[in-house]
Enzyme design. Structure first.
Site, PDB file in Angstrom:
ATOM      1  N   ASP A  36      -0.095   4.937   1.459  1.00  0.00           N
ATOM      2  CA  ASP A  36      -0.236   5.791   2.645  1.00  0.00           C
ATOM      3  C   ASP A  36      -0.037   4.986   3.922  1.00  0.00           C
ATOM      4  O   ASP A  36      -0.679   3.956   4.144  1.00  0.00           O
ATOM      5  CB  ASP A  36      -1.612   6.458   2.654  1.00  0.00           C
ATOM      6  N   ASP A  45       0.872  -1.167   0.000  1.00  0.00           N
ATOM      7  CA  ASP A  45       0.000   0.000   0.000  1.00  0.00           C
ATOM      8  C   ASP A  45       0.918   1.227   0.000  1.00  0.00           C
ATOM      9  O   ASP A  45       2.135   1.109   0.191  1.00  0.00           O
ATOM     10  CB  ASP A  45      -0.896  -0.045   1.249  1.00  0.00           C
TER      11      ASP A  45
END
Length: 473
Positions: free
Chosen positions: A53, A51
């Site tokens: 963030d 991922d």
């Protein structure tokens, strides 16, 4: 004198706990370590996914007030109620329920739930943590939302304003969502990356090391390309895309993992959508949306040779582990601070004495004369005080994110279920070889539990009441 006998046991235990915990026992846990829920060998992992963030990009705490203020302003312009902590068995931890900014008395919490601390399963959550009447706040992005909810509820109550809890919750949630949808958070970070992005050089080191050892990398994020591109250029450099075999932006997780209908779209160098039909995922190209089923078909990356890292247990990890057999790693930034607290002498002594006192209470409850009951009541009071002290070491309102007083939290149970590994940041990988095998520690079940402190103290290794129960078959 029975009470004198009980107090003698108590003093013996005190001395033992003190002797068993020299100062060097503290600081044994490494905040930069990786912790395993399941055995996993990195030698078998060929593909690493990430991922963006709070996984590749770690953000400073200064971001939270910005989100709070912007969402508050949106709420003002456009627009049962308890915040509480729940353990792995769906019980509210008393002393952690708040209405607005004010603590709710334990008696009221119990009354609200029909004379019990228990929250029924149907209220708790659906698969993604959103039940009909309770939402789980599961990641660090939730902090501004929780703070805004508390402040708005407190304002309404303080000014005797009537409000529908469901409407208020929706308005606050929509305001927080608008901070992201309108791109405000992206703008703040892009304007001052030195202020907001942490450990960028460590992220570069992790990615570079994996590629140097022949690993394939991919990125699946809900964030837009322009934002990810600027952040990755800041952390890794202008050629960051050459490190990744596949890059997918605006993926719309978690539906990316379950909805087969959304096709991949290619973006050009300026981030504009192209009209090509996607028959393969090319290195150095950027793709938008899509779905995991097409991703698996086009890449043939399946099962335990894939290890994916994310910060949200539901949106990032749950489907991948349960439905597709990928290995998963959870990024829990709060872990670093919690371990530093666990390593303190105050915590170690408080917890060890609390455990010893609990064992003493269990063994000595057979004494039921008036004086002995007074002694036991005094011990119960001390135990509760110790619990509150230990809780406050982590957070005065809610305590540790991993435990209620003694049970794992609801979050902890999901962490164990949905992640093979967990760590404070991706940089923890730098402390291990790329062929390292992680072995989870054998955590005792209750029937395997190690000796209580009071058993060590008295030399009595027998299970309480075993003699009394011998005739039961």
């Amino acid at each position: 004198d029975l009470s004198a006998h009980l107090w003698a046991r108590y003093q013996d235990m005190r001395r033992l706990v003190h002797d068993l915990l020299p100062p060097e026992v503290c600081s044994l846990l490494n905040p930069a370590a990786i912790y395993a829920n399941n055995e996993i060998s990195l030698r078998d992992v060929e593909v690493y996914g990430f991922d963006y963030d709070y996984t590749l990009a770690q953000y400073a705490d200064a971001l939270h007030p910005e989100i709070f203020i912007a969402a508050r302003d949106i709420l003002i312009e456009h627009y049962k109620s308890l915040l509480m902590k729940i353990d792995a068995f769906h019980y509210v931890q008393l002393g952690t329920a708040y209405r607005g900014l004010q603590p709710v008395p334990d008696e009221e919490v119990i009354e609200l739930y029909g004379g019990t601390q228990h929250i029924p399963l149907y209220q708790m959550s659906g698969f993604y943590g959103k039940g009909p009447s309770i939402k789980q706040f599961m990641d660090i992005f939730s902090l501004p939302e929780m703070a805004l909810l508390s402040c708005v509820v407190d304002y309404f109550l303080g000014h005797s304003l009537e409000f529908d809890q469901a409407h208020l919750y929706k308005d606050v949630t929509d305001a927080i969502r608008d901070v992201h949808v309108k791109g405000l958070m992206y703008q703040w970070i892009e304007q001052d990356m030195e202020k907001y992005i942490l450990r960028g050089d460590e992220t570069f080191a992790v990615l570079n090391r994996l590629v140097a050892h022949g690993k394939q990398l991919f990125l699946i994020t809900n964030s837009p390309f322009s934002f990810v591109d600027k952040g990755m250029r800041h952390m890794v450099g202008p050629d960051w895309r050459q490190l990744f075999d596949v890059v997918i932006v605006q993926a719309d997780k978690p539906s990316f993992f379950t909805d087969r209908r959304k096709p991949f779209r290619k973006l050009d160098e300026k981030g504009s959508l192209q009209w090509d039909r996607i028959t393969r995922l090319e290195k150095g190209k950027i793709y938008r949306q899509g779905n995991l089923f097409d991703f698996l078909r086009l890449t043939e990356w399946r099962g335990p040779r894939v290890l994916y890292f994310g910060d949200h247990l539901y949106s990032d990890l749950a489907d991948l582990m349960l439905r597709h057999g990928w290995r998963t790693g959870a990024i829990i930034p709060e872990l670093e601070r919690e371990i530093r607290i666990i390593n303190t002498e105050q915590y170690m002594h408080s917890l060890t004495w609390q455990q010893a006192l609990t064992g003493l209470l269990e063994r000595m409850q057979t004494y039921q004369d008036a004086e002995s009951r007074q002694v036991l009541a005094a011990w119960m009071k001390e135990r509760q005080e110790l619990r509150c002290i230990t809780k406050a070491l982590f957070n005065a309102q809610f305590g540790s994110i991993f435990r209620t007083f003694h049970n794992p939290t609801y979050f902890s149970r999901r962490l164990v279920r949905f992640s093979d590994l967990y760590m404070a940041s991706l940089s923890c990988l730098l402390n291990y070889r790329v062929d390292f095998t992680f072995y989870p520690r054998r955590t005792p079940l209750q029937h395997e539990a190690p000796l209580w402190m009071d058993q060590l103290c008295t030399g009595c290794m027998k299970t309480p009441f075993l003699g009394d129960m011998a005739h039961i078959r």
